[in-house]
Design an enzyme around this catalytic site. Structure first.
Site, mmCIF file in Angstrom:
data_model
loop_
_atom_site.group_PDB
_atom_site.id
_atom_site.type_symbol
_atom_site.label_atom_id
_atom_site.label_comp_id
_atom_site.label_asym_id
_atom_site.label_seq_id
_atom_site.Cartn_x
_atom_site.Cartn_y
_atom_site.Cartn_z
ATOM 1 N N PRO A 86 -32.461 15.619 -37.436
ATOM 2 C CA PRO A 86 -31.358 16.288 -36.724
ATOM 3 C C PRO A 86 -30.228 16.737 -37.646
ATOM 4 O O PRO A 86 -29.460 17.630 -37.284
ATOM 5 C CB PRO A 86 -30.868 15.235 -35.715
ATOM 6 C CG PRO A 86 -31.583 13.965 -36.029
ATOM 7 C CD PRO A 86 -32.722 14.265 -36.934
ATOM 8 N N GLU A 113 -34.486 5.746 -34.528
ATOM 9 C CA GLU A 113 -33.214 6.369 -34.934
ATOM 10 C C GLU A 113 -33.382 7.155 -36.234
ATOM 11 O O GLU A 113 -32.388 7.583 -36.826
ATOM 12 C CB GLU A 113 -32.124 5.310 -35.089
ATOM 13 C CG GLU A 113 -31.808 4.540 -33.814
ATOM 14 C CD GLU A 113 -31.277 5.420 -32.685
ATOM 15 O OE1 GLU A 113 -30.288 6.145 -32.918
ATOM 16 O OE2 GLU A 113 -31.862 5.376 -31.588
ATOM 17 N N ARG A 150 -47.325 32.228 -36.997
ATOM 18 C CA ARG A 150 -47.398 33.624 -36.554
ATOM 19 C C ARG A 150 -47.026 34.612 -37.658
ATOM 20 O O ARG A 150 -47.323 35.796 -37.547
ATOM 21 C CB ARG A 150 -46.572 33.858 -35.273
ATOM 22 C CG ARG A 150 -45.089 33.724 -35.434
ATOM 23 C CD ARG A 150 -44.376 33.836 -34.100
ATOM 24 N NE ARG A 150 -44.342 35.188 -33.562
ATOM 25 C CZ ARG A 150 -43.556 36.159 -34.009
ATOM 26 N NH1 ARG A 150 -42.724 35.938 -35.032
ATOM 27 N NH2 ARG A 150 -43.587 37.343 -33.465
ATOM 28 N N ASP A 164 -39.580 41.990 -34.727
ATOM 29 C CA ASP A 164 -38.910 40.758 -34.297
ATOM 30 C C ASP A 164 -37.416 40.976 -34.250
ATOM 31 O O ASP A 164 -36.822 41.472 -35.197
ATOM 32 C CB ASP A 164 -39.190 39.608 -35.272
ATOM 33 C CG ASP A 164 -40.539 38.963 -35.026
ATOM 34 O OD1 ASP A 164 -41.251 39.416 -34.113
ATOM 35 O OD2 ASP A 164 -40.868 38.017 -35.755
HETATM 36 C C1 JEK Z 1 -36.497 13.740 -36.102
HETATM 37 C C2 JEK Z 1 -36.066 10.375 -34.808
HETATM 38 C C3 JEK Z 1 -34.636 10.689 -32.820
HETATM 39 C C4 JEK Z 1 -32.396 10.208 -32.002
HETATM 40 C C5 JEK Z 1 -29.094 9.475 -33.657
HETATM 41 C C6 JEK Z 1 -26.867 10.165 -33.970
HETATM 42 C C7 JEK Z 1 -26.188 12.548 -33.854
HETATM 43 C C8 JEK Z 1 -28.505 11.838 -33.415
HETATM 44 C C9 JEK Z 1 -32.683 10.393 -34.355
HETATM 45 N N1 JEK Z 1 -33.170 19.370 -33.694
HETATM 46 C C10 JEK Z 1 -33.533 18.059 -33.600
HETATM 47 N N2 JEK Z 1 -33.056 17.207 -32.694
HETATM 48 N N3 JEK Z 1 -33.556 16.012 -32.883
HETATM 49 C C11 JEK Z 1 -34.401 16.038 -33.935
HETATM 50 C C12 JEK Z 1 -35.095 14.845 -34.447
HETATM 51 C C13 JEK Z 1 -34.861 13.609 -33.813
HETATM 52 C C14 JEK Z 1 -35.445 12.473 -34.347
HETATM 53 C C15 JEK Z 1 -36.245 12.509 -35.485
HETATM 54 C C16 JEK Z 1 -35.923 14.901 -35.570
HETATM 55 C C17 JEK Z 1 -36.630 11.172 -35.774
HETATM 56 N N4 JEK Z 1 -35.349 11.160 -33.958
HETATM 57 C C18 JEK Z 1 -33.192 10.417 -33.074
HETATM 58 C C19 JEK Z 1 -31.057 9.913 -32.197
HETATM 59 C C20 JEK Z 1 -30.526 9.864 -33.461
HETATM 60 N N5 JEK Z 1 -28.250 10.559 -34.105
HETATM 61 C C21 JEK Z 1 -25.937 11.235 -34.523
HETATM 62 C C22 JEK Z 1 -27.615 12.946 -33.932
HETATM 63 C C23 JEK Z 1 -31.331 10.114 -34.543
HETATM 64 C C24 JEK Z 1 -34.396 17.352 -34.414
HETATM 65 C C25 JEK Z 1 -35.114 17.966 -35.488
HETATM 66 N N6 JEK Z 1 -35.703 18.421 -36.347
#
Ligand code: JEK
Length: 245
Positions: A86, A113, A150, A164
């Site tokens: 994220p 997490e 793609r 696109d």
């Molecule tokens: C990879 C685990 C779940 C859930 C805590 C606290 C703010 C969140 C990780 N665009 C995207 N959104 N989410 C992902 C993604 C989520 C993932 C993993 C990718 C591995 N999780 C998770 C909560 C938290 N954080 C502070 C953000 C961390 C993703 C992409 N690419």
């Protein structure tokens, strides 16, 4: 192109990768996938892949040992290792084109997490698909795969990506197919006229109108001709900026 995915949920990937355009790209030998279950490297009798965070706090973190064991064999010359995260660089059309230039991608999907910080030492880039929180990296990996595959030559008609919207910097023009009138809603007559020049000009104007209405931020960086600028000036002056509806 080869794409490897490292995950504790291989079954989340397998259906989508065998379906539709991606499935056809595999059958045609244009793309090859490997899906690798991290849990085969899990620790102890329970094949554990997660543990409590040092320093305390909510949730679990993915341990480094199983991830290292899964990722290390994929770090070959020419491979680009990408951690779905994220906090990664935002996936855009531009990034998809850069990744499509690599002949081997290895996508690392965390859960819980996220991953132990030391896992980042094994990756070349970290990518996020947008500012919303998901439960793991698998759906982001599928989104990345869909955008990249793609773009692989031969997967879809070449002309489909020259047009696109994000390549030209504008949103797309409205599209219609049969019937000519549906629920009292007619297809714009110009599209039935057979005048290709007029059709092209109408589409460009409608793309500009839609972009002005919905994503004016895109106009700052779009590639616009003098004719486009004139069209935009007119759309801004008249109530033509209102979408037809
Ligand atoms: C990879 C685990 C779940 C859930 C805590 C606290 C703010 C969140 C990780 N665009 C995207 N959104 N989410 C992902 C993604 C989520 C993932 C993993 C990718 C591995 N999780 C998770 C909560 C938290 N954080 C502070 C953000 C961390 C993703 C992409 N690419």
């Amino acid at each position: 192109m080869r794409i490897d995915v490292v995950t504790i949920f291989p079954e989340l990937l397998e259906g989508p990768l065998g379906t539709s355009i991606i499935g056809r790209a595999v059958e045609g030998g244009l793309v090859e996938f490997g899906v690798h279950d991290i849990r085969i490297h899990g620790l102890g009798r329970h094949r554990s892949v997660d543990d409590y965070p040092y320093g305390g706090g909510a949730g679990m973190v993915m341990r480094p040992e199983p991830l290292f064991a899964a990722i290390q064999p994929l770090r070959t010359a020419g491979a680009t290792v990408v951690l779905m995260d994220p906090a990664g660089e935002r996936l855009t059309d531009q990034l998809a084109r850069a990744l499509a230039g690599s002949s081997h991608l290895a996508l690392v999907c965390g859960r819980y997490e996220g991953v132990d910080e030391r896992v980042r030492t094994l990756v070349d880039r970290e990518v996020s698909i947008g500012d919303y929180v998901l439960t793991g990296g698998e759906l982001p990996a599928l989104v990345l795969i869909d955008t990249v595959v793609r773009l692989v030559p031969g997967v879809i008609a070449e002309a489909s990506h020259e047009g696109d919207s994000f390549a030209s910097g504008l949103l797309e023009y409205p599209q219609y197919t049969r019937p000519e009138v549906f629920e009292g809603l007619p297809v714009p007559p110009v599209l039935l006229s057979g005048h290709h020049g007029e059709v092209d000009r109408w589409r460009r104007r409608e793309a500009l109108r839609r972009t002005l209405e919905r994503r004016p931020d895109l106009l700052d960086t779009a590639d616009l001709s003098d004719a486009d600028q004139a069209t935009l000036a007119k759309l801004r002056r008249t109530s033509m900026a209102d979408p037809p509806r």
